[in-house]
Design an enzyme around this catalytic site. Structure first.
Site, PDB file in Angstrom:
ATOM      1  N   GLY A  30       0.805  -1.235   0.000  1.00 57.65           N
ATOM      2  CA  GLY A  30       0.000   0.000   0.000  1.00 57.65           C
ATOM      3  C   GLY A  30       0.828   1.271   0.000  1.00 57.65           C
ATOM      4  O   GLY A  30       1.888   1.355  -0.631  1.00 57.65           O
ATOM      5  N   ASP A  32       2.502   2.462   2.396  1.00 54.52           N
ATOM      6  CA  ASP A  32       3.786   2.221   3.082  1.00 54.52           C
ATOM      7  C   ASP A  32       4.847   1.825   2.053  1.00 54.52           C
ATOM      8  O   ASP A  32       5.955   2.381   2.018  1.00 54.52           O
ATOM      9  CB  ASP A  32       3.564   1.076   4.093  1.00 54.52           C
ATOM     10  N   SER A 115      -5.732   3.239   7.507  1.00 56.99           N
ATOM     11  CA  SER A 115      -6.460   2.027   7.918  1.00 56.99           C
ATOM     12  C   SER A 115      -7.544   1.568   6.954  1.00 56.99           C
ATOM     13  O   SER A 115      -8.167   0.531   7.199  1.00 56.99           O
ATOM     14  CB  SER A 115      -7.098   2.187   9.310  1.00 56.99           C
ATOM     15  N   GLY A 117      -7.310   0.605   3.818  1.00 60.11           N
ATOM     16  CA  GLY A 117      -6.881  -0.347   2.787  1.00 60.11           C
ATOM     17  C   GLY A 117      -6.772  -1.739   3.394  1.00 60.11           C
ATOM     18  O   GLY A 117      -7.764  -2.352   3.793  1.00 60.11           O
TER      19      GLY A 117
HETATM   20  N1  APR Z   1      -0.760   7.587  -2.183  1.00 56.82           N
HETATM   21  C1  APR Z   1      -1.863   7.851  -1.436  1.00 56.82           C
HETATM   22  N2  APR Z   1      -2.676   6.898  -0.942  1.00 56.82           N
HETATM   23  C2  APR Z   1      -2.353   5.616  -1.222  1.00 56.82           C
HETATM   24  C3  APR Z   1      -1.216   5.252  -1.991  1.00 56.82           C
HETATM   25  C4  APR Z   1      -0.409   6.308  -2.476  1.00 56.82           C
HETATM   26  N3  APR Z   1       0.688   6.083  -3.212  1.00 56.82           N
HETATM   27  N4  APR Z   1      -1.177   3.882  -2.082  1.00 56.82           N
HETATM   28  C5  APR Z   1      -2.258   3.422  -1.405  1.00 56.82           C
HETATM   29  N5  APR Z   1      -2.965   4.463  -0.899  1.00 56.82           N
HETATM   30  C6  APR Z   1      -4.187   4.439  -0.115  1.00 56.82           C
HETATM   31  C7  APR Z   1      -5.057   3.214  -0.209  1.00 56.82           C
HETATM   32  O1  APR Z   1      -5.838   3.251  -1.393  1.00 56.82           O
HETATM   33  C8  APR Z   1      -5.909   3.399   1.049  1.00 56.82           C
HETATM   34  O2  APR Z   1      -6.965   4.301   0.773  1.00 56.82           O
HETATM   35  O3  APR Z   1      -3.820   4.488   1.261  1.00 56.82           O
HETATM   36  C9  APR Z   1      -4.934   4.072   2.035  1.00 56.82           C
HETATM   37  C10 APR Z   1      -4.426   3.158   3.162  1.00 56.82           C
HETATM   38  O4  APR Z   1      -4.303   1.835   2.656  1.00 56.82           O
HETATM   39  P1  APR Z   1      -3.025   0.914   3.027  1.00 56.82           P
HETATM   40  O5  APR Z   1      -1.819   1.478   2.393  1.00 56.82           O
HETATM   41  O6  APR Z   1      -3.417  -0.491   2.725  1.00 56.82           O
HETATM   42  O7  APR Z   1      -2.855   1.116   4.608  1.00 56.82           O
HETATM   43  P2  APR Z   1      -3.705   0.532   5.844  1.00 56.82           P
HETATM   44  O8  APR Z   1      -5.077   0.143   5.450  1.00 56.82           O
HETATM   45  O9  APR Z   1      -3.516   1.545   6.934  1.00 56.82           O
HETATM   46  O10 APR Z   1      -2.916  -0.808   6.207  1.00 56.82           O
HETATM   47  C11 APR Z   1      -1.629  -0.681   6.733  1.00 56.82           C
HETATM   48  O11 APR Z   1      -0.743  -2.124   5.074  1.00 56.82           O
HETATM   49  O12 APR Z   1       0.901  -1.633   3.584  1.00 56.82           O
HETATM   50  C12 APR Z   1       0.652  -2.232   4.790  1.00 56.82           C
HETATM   51  O13 APR Z   1       2.681  -1.928   6.008  1.00 56.82           O
HETATM   52  C13 APR Z   1       1.331  -1.524   5.926  1.00 56.82           C
HETATM   53  O14 APR Z   1       0.840  -3.293   7.461  1.00 56.82           O
HETATM   54  C14 APR Z   1       0.483  -1.977   7.076  1.00 56.82           C
HETATM   55  C15 APR Z   1      -0.916  -1.983   6.484  1.00 56.82           C
END
Ligand code: APR
Length: 179
Positions: A30, A32, A115, A117
């Site tokens: 995601g 991260d 959170s 995603g």
């Molecule tokens: N820019 C902006 N938003 C983004 C990007 C980006 N490049 N990539 C993804 N997103 C959005 C997703 O579409 C979602 O709306 O960020 C939001 C959060 O999604 P996730 O990245 O999956 O984060 P989260 O749901 O908080 O889960 C965290 O996921 O990646 C792992 O290491 C991370 O274990 C942790 C978990």
């Protein structure tokens, strides 16, 4: 001022971008993964030195190759149905991110939809929590950006911003009760 932007948070030239991390702070998928790819390997080394982060808390690193000067790594709650303190943990994550940004005298900050995603937090409920804290800190920043990856998320944030967060309606602008 709070603004909604649709796009990739790693491209935003703001003082601080917020990363939706996990408790290990060693990267992931995601947003991260995107932030670590764009910041380069020094971000992982800096994150590793932080020794992890509890859920609902946030820690700061430099942005390295990112346009943003700082990355604030926040650990949002995994959604487990809503009765395990998720709203309070999410709210605390936004609040701590703002506090860390203020400590660095940041004037602009961008958040992903934390959170919503991998962690499965319902988008509308998460947006209401986020906008509620953004409104609280709005006077202390020049720019607060809700950076939404999808057009649907951007529409949702725009709607929550315009409609206001449930519970902060004043009587005259409370929605008409149904027929
Ligand atoms: N820019 C902006 N938003 C983004 C990007 C980006 N490049 N990539 C993804 N997103 C959005 C997703 O579409 C979602 O709306 O960020 C939001 C959060 O999604 P996730 O990245 O999956 O984060 P989260 O749901 O908080 O889960 C965290 O996921 O990646 C792992 O290491 C991370 O274990 C942790 C978990």
């Amino acid at each position: 001022m709070i603004e909604v932007v649709q796009g990739d948070i790693t491209a935003l030239a703001v003082d601080a971008i917020v990363n939706a991390a996990n408790t290990a702070l060693l990267g992931g998928g995601g947003v991260d993964g995107a932030i670590h790819r764009a910041a380069g390997p020094q971000l992982l080394a800096a994150s590793r030195a932080l020794g992890g982060c509890p859920t609902g808390e946030a820690k700061l690193t430099p942005g390295f190759r990112l346009p943003a000067r700082w990355v604030i790594h926040v650990v949002g709650p995994l959604w487990r149905g809503g009765r395990h303190g998720e709203p309070a943990l999410l709210e605390n994550g936004y609040r701590r991110s703002f506090e860390l940004a203020l400590e660095q005298e940041a004037r602009s900050i961008a958040f992903p939809a934390i959170s919503t995603g991998v962690y499965g937090y319902p988008k509308r409920q998460a947006a209401c929590v986020a906008v509620g804290v953004m409104r609280e800190y709005e006077p202390r920043f020049e720019r607060i950006v809700a950076c939404c990856f999808s057009a649907d998320d951007a529409r949702l944030y725009q709607e929550v911003l315009e409609r206001g967060v449930p519970g902060d309606e004043t009587p005259e602008d409370a929605p008409e009760s149904g027929p």
